[in-house]
Design a protein around this motif. Structure first.
Motif, short mmCIF file in Angstrom:
data_model
loop_
_atom_site.label_atom_id
_atom_site.label_comp_id
_atom_site.label_asym_id
_atom_site.label_seq_id
_atom_site.Cartn_x
_atom_site.Cartn_y
_atom_site.Cartn_z
N THR A 105 1.39 11.98 -9.82
CA THR A 105 0.65 13.01 -9.63
C THR A 105 1.47 14.16 -9.84
O THR A 105 1.29 15.38 -10.44
CB THR A 105 -0.18 13.17 -8.57
N ASN A 150 2.38 1.68 -3.47
CA ASN A 150 1.51 2.22 -4.53
C ASN A 150 1.05 3.64 -4.33
O ASN A 150 0.88 4.41 -4.99
CB ASN A 150 0.08 1.49 -4.28
N THR A 151 1.09 3.98 -3.16
CA THR A 151 0.71 5.59 -2.54
C THR A 151 1.87 6.45 -2.98
O THR A 151 1.61 7.30 -3.56
CB THR A 151 0.35 5.70 -1.21
N ALA A 152 2.93 5.89 -2.78
CA ALA A 152 4.11 6.86 -3.03
C ALA A 152 4.41 6.80 -4.65
O ALA A 152 4.69 7.94 -5.23
CB ALA A 152 5.58 5.94 -2.76
N ALA A 211 1.61 6.75 -6.83
CA ALA A 211 0.62 7.39 -7.33
C ALA A 211 1.25 9.03 -6.98
O ALA A 211 0.67 9.91 -7.81
CB ALA A 211 -0.62 7.38 -6.68
N GLY A 212 1.68 9.29 -5.91
CA GLY A 212 2.10 10.73 -5.50
C GLY A 212 3.01 11.33 -6.67
O GLY A 212 2.88 12.28 -7.14
N THR A 251 0.81 -1.14 0.03
CA THR A 251 -0.19 -0.07 -0.06
C THR A 251 0.87 1.25 0.16
O THR A 251 0.56 2.38 -0.58
CB THR A 251 -1.09 -0.19 1.34
N ASP A 252 1.99 1.32 0.74
CA ASP A 252 2.83 2.38 0.83
C ASP A 252 3.42 2.69 -0.44
O ASP A 252 3.62 3.75 -1.03
CB ASP A 252 3.86 2.20 1.78
#
Length: 69
Positions: A53, A45-47, A49-50, A42-43
């Motif tokens: 972006t 994937n979040t990184a 995506a950031g 999850t971490d």
């Protein structure tokens, strides 16, 4: 003497049966399972995506600057 041998053999069979039964009822528990890495996934994937972006924002600003110049 024969009676003592017979008792020892019966006792040893009973003890072997008890330990065999105890070993048969134990379950395997792994030290590491794949569920332990869900937070890491999850971490990551979040990184990712950031970062994507931020890249989209920078490219968009670059295009706006290029258009209005």
């Amino acid at each position: 003497m024969c009676f003592l041998k017979r008792i020892l053999s019966v006792v040893s069979l009973i003890l072997f049966g008890i330990t065999g039964l105890a070993l048969a009822t134990t379950t395997y528990t792994p030290l590491i399972s794949s569920d332990m890495f869900d937070g890491v996934r999850t971490d990551v994937n979040t990184a990712a995506a950031g970062i994507i972006t931020i890249l989209i924002i920078v490219v968009g600003l670059g295009l706006l600057v290029k258009v209005f110049r």
